[in-house]
Each structure stands twice: as structure tokens, then as C-alpha cells.
Design an enzyme around this catalytic site. Structure first.
Site, PDB file in Angstrom:
ATOM      1  N   GLN A  92      14.569   5.243   4.039  1.00 20.69           N
ATOM      2  CA  GLN A  92      13.991   4.490   2.925  1.00 20.69           C
ATOM      3  C   GLN A  92      14.965   3.416   2.450  1.00 20.69           C
ATOM      4  OE1 GLN A  92      10.815   4.912   1.847  1.00 20.69           O
ATOM      5  NE2 GLN A  92      11.064   3.225   0.428  1.00 20.69           N
ATOM      6  N   LYS A  95       4.656   9.428   0.730  1.00 12.61           N
ATOM      7  CA  LYS A  95       4.639   9.610   2.187  1.00 12.61           C
ATOM      8  C   LYS A  95       4.519  11.094   2.506  1.00 12.61           C
ATOM      9  CE  LYS A  95       7.205   5.377   2.929  1.00 12.61           C
ATOM     10  NZ  LYS A  95       8.497   4.731   2.756  1.00 12.61           N
ATOM     11  N   ASP A 130       9.184   2.689  11.401  1.00 16.54           N
ATOM     12  CA  ASP A 130       9.198   1.483  10.562  1.00 16.54           C
ATOM     13  C   ASP A 130       9.077   0.225  11.416  1.00 16.54           C
ATOM     14  OD1 ASP A 130       9.272   1.501   7.781  1.00 16.54           O
ATOM     15  OD2 ASP A 130      11.359   2.174   7.721  1.00 16.54           O
TER      16      ASP A 130
HETATM   17  N1  GUN Z   1      11.246  -0.046   1.216  1.00 16.37           N
HETATM   18  C1  GUN Z   1      10.256  -0.917   0.887  1.00 16.37           C
HETATM   19  N2  GUN Z   1       9.419  -1.089   1.930  1.00 16.37           N
HETATM   20  C2  GUN Z   1       9.884  -0.321   2.942  1.00 16.37           C
HETATM   21  C3  GUN Z   1       9.448  -0.079   4.266  1.00 16.37           C
HETATM   22  O1  GUN Z   1       8.443  -0.599   4.750  1.00 16.37           O
HETATM   23  N3  GUN Z   1      10.208   0.789   4.986  1.00 16.37           N
HETATM   24  C4  GUN Z   1      11.323   1.375   4.489  1.00 16.37           C
HETATM   25  N4  GUN Z   1      12.003   2.198   5.278  1.00 16.37           N
HETATM   26  N5  GUN Z   1      11.750   1.175   3.258  1.00 16.37           N
HETATM   27  C5  GUN Z   1      11.037   0.329   2.492  1.00 16.37           C
END
Ligand code: GUN
Length: 287
Positions: free
Chosen positions: A98, A54, A123
Site C-alpha cells: 500500500q 480490500k 498493482d
Molecule cells: N495508494 C493509492 N492508490 C494505490 C494503488 O493503486 N496501489 C497501491 N499499492 N497503493 C495505492
């Protein structure tokens, strides 16, 4: 039939390019540099890879990226205080915590996610954004399911009027996918671990979305000839071997189009996150 393979790389590049153009416009027209904060707690190696990805993608597109790494021992209150700080920070337009959180604070995940300002919730997990998606007034939509829809559109695959079947009912993929497909006028069935006669149901699908996290669970006999198969699973079956929820080698002979794992929709998730950061800036600026 041998399916068309839908490589995420090609579609992700298109989504990132349009996000980059939008980032430049926000800088030139509003003097705003979009900013994303990603909060990671502990040392989960998979999460660390995702967070690095990211960060790298933000840098590619000219988005300011702040990675907030908290120790495994961080408490719920530590995290809430950090989120309050980021909510108040004018240079941060998107906040992502996360997941999964470490076991010690996992039970507080909802309280933690709900603390994020809904306008910064890139998200799309905040109940306010979930509610907007359900009533058909979406603002910030979860990146993975939104990426699947974007990919179908970019691939020229029609959704309107199709029978869609989703396997998996998670808040991150299955449930938002239901609403996104329904909003696009598909007839949608959601299956899960208690579904009876699953192969009978999945064989009805023109578009089959596998998102339940079981390696190679979807076999060729579960797929209608010519169906489009979207594999959202990422399962590590050996230290260096990732597979999806679909038995790819068998499914590729039955489907008309299929996403591989790795190299499929996973790559779209990060691209859609960048798009959500741009959307968040616009929501906050009211433009
Ligand atoms: N962990 C796995 N997929 C995701 C996601 O789409 N967002 C977040 N914040 N954590 C994740």
C-alpha cells in the site's frame, strides 16, 4: 444538457460478480484458493481504510486475504525480507504494498515494488508489467486506470477513434491510462502542470480523464459539450468532505456522462484488484 451519472457501485458489482465466478472455477477445477497479501506500513488513516476495504472485498469473493501490517519504524530491509517471504509463499498469488510508504522509506519505493515477483504484482507497477503494457502485451495492469476502461465498456461508451485527454502523468494513473486508451484506438493527449493553454486542450476531449489531484480543478469551461468526464481525483477538503478533480456540479450540466466523487471510479479500483488476483493465479498456473 444534464449528464448521465456513472455510479461506480453498479459497475463494481458486475466486475466483482465475474471475479467471484472465476474464483469458484479456480477452486473447483484446480483446487486453488486465490490469495492476496496486502502490506501496509505505518498508520496512515486513508491507507488503513483502503486496506480494510480490500480485505472485506476478498472475503466477499472467497479470496484468502492476508494483511501484513508493519510498524512505522520498519526499514527497507524489513520490507524486502517480507516481500521475499510472500514471493516464495505458494498460497499467496497477489502482493500489494500500500502506497504511500512512510517518509523514512519513501525514497526506496521503487526498489521495494521492484522486488515483487512480476507474476504476483497485482498493482501492475513492476517495470516488467509496465513494459508489457507499453508494448501492447498486458499481463497485470494498474487497477484504477483499468477500472476506468472497464467502466466505459460496461456503460457502452465507445473509445475507438475518440479524442481522449488525460490531465496528470502519474505512474499509477496518467501514464497507464495513456497506454490503455491508445491500445483501444483513442487519440490521446496527456496534459500536466507545464501544459500551456490547458482549457484549450481539454475542450478537444470526447473523453476527459482528470487525474492530477487538485480539488475541483476542472471547471465547466474546460469541458466540451457532451464529453464523457472521468474523475479519478480523491481530495479531502474537510475532515468528512471528499471531492474530485472536477467541479462536479458545474460539469454535470455540460458533460454527457460523468463519474461522481465519492462513489465513482474509486469503487472500481478494488473490484479490478480482485480481477487482477484471478489473473495472477491463472498466470502462475499457466492456464
Ligand atoms: N495508494 C493509492 N492508490 C494505490 C494503488 O493503486 N496501489 C497501491 N499499492 N497503493 C495505492
Amino acid at each position: 444538457m444534464t449528464a448521465r451519472i456513472l455510479y461506480g457501485k453498479d459497475f463494481a458489482a458486475q466486475i466483482k460478480e465475474s471475479a467471484r465466478i472465476e474464483v469458484d472455477k479456480l477452486k473447483n477445477n484446480f483446487n486453488v484458493t486465490p490469495g492476496l497479501a496486502v502490506v501496509i506500513v505505518g498508520e496512515n488513516p486513508a491507507s488503513q481504510v483502503y486496506v480494510r476495504n480490500k480485505h472485506k472485498t476478498c472475503e466477499e469473493l472467497g479470496i484468502k486475504s492476508e494483511v501484513v501490517a508493519l510498524p512505522e519504524t520498519a526499514t527497507k530491509d524489513d520490507l524486502l525480507a517480507k516481500i521475499d517471504e510472500l514471493n516464495a509463499d505458494k498460497s499467496i498469488h497477489g502482493i500489494l504494498v500500500q502506497l504511500p510508504l512512510p517518509d523514512a522509506i519513501k525514497s526506496h519505493s521503487d526498489a521495494i515494488l521492484n522486488r515483487i515477483d512480476p507474476l504476483k504484482d497485482v498493482d501492475g507497477f513492476h517495470p516488467m508489467n509496465v513494459g508489457k503494457l507499453v508494448i501492447g502485451n498486458p499481463a497485470l495492469v494498474p487497477c484504477t486506470p483499468a477500472g476506468c476502461i472497464e467502466m466505459l465498456d460496461l456503460a457502452g461508451i465507445e473509445i475507438d477513434g475518440k479524442r481522449a485527454v488525460i490531465i496528470g502523468r502519474s505512474n499509477i494513473v496518467g501514464k497507464p491510462m495513456l497506454h490503455l486508451l491508445m491500445a483501444r484506438h483513442a487519440t490521446v493527449t496527456v496534459c500536466h502542470s507545464h501544459t500551456k493553454n490547458l482549457p484549450e486542450v481539454t475542450r478537444e476531449a470526447d473523453i476527459l480523464v482528470a487525474a492530477m489531484g487538485k480539488p475541483k480543478f476542472v471547471t465547466a469551461d474546460m469541458i466540451k459539450t457532451g464529453a464523457v468526464v472521468v474523475d479519478v481525483g480523491i481530495n479531502r477538503i474537510a475532515p468528512k468532505k471528499l471531492v474530485g478533480d472536477v467541479d462536479f456540479d458545474a460539469a454535470v450540466e455540460v458533460a454527457s456522462a460523468i463519474t461522481p466523487v465519492p462513489g465513482g471510479v474509486g469503487l472500481l479500483t478494488v473490484a479490478m484488484l480482485m480481477k487482477n488476483v484471478v489473473t495472477a493465479v491463472k498466470l502462475q498456473l499457466g492456464v
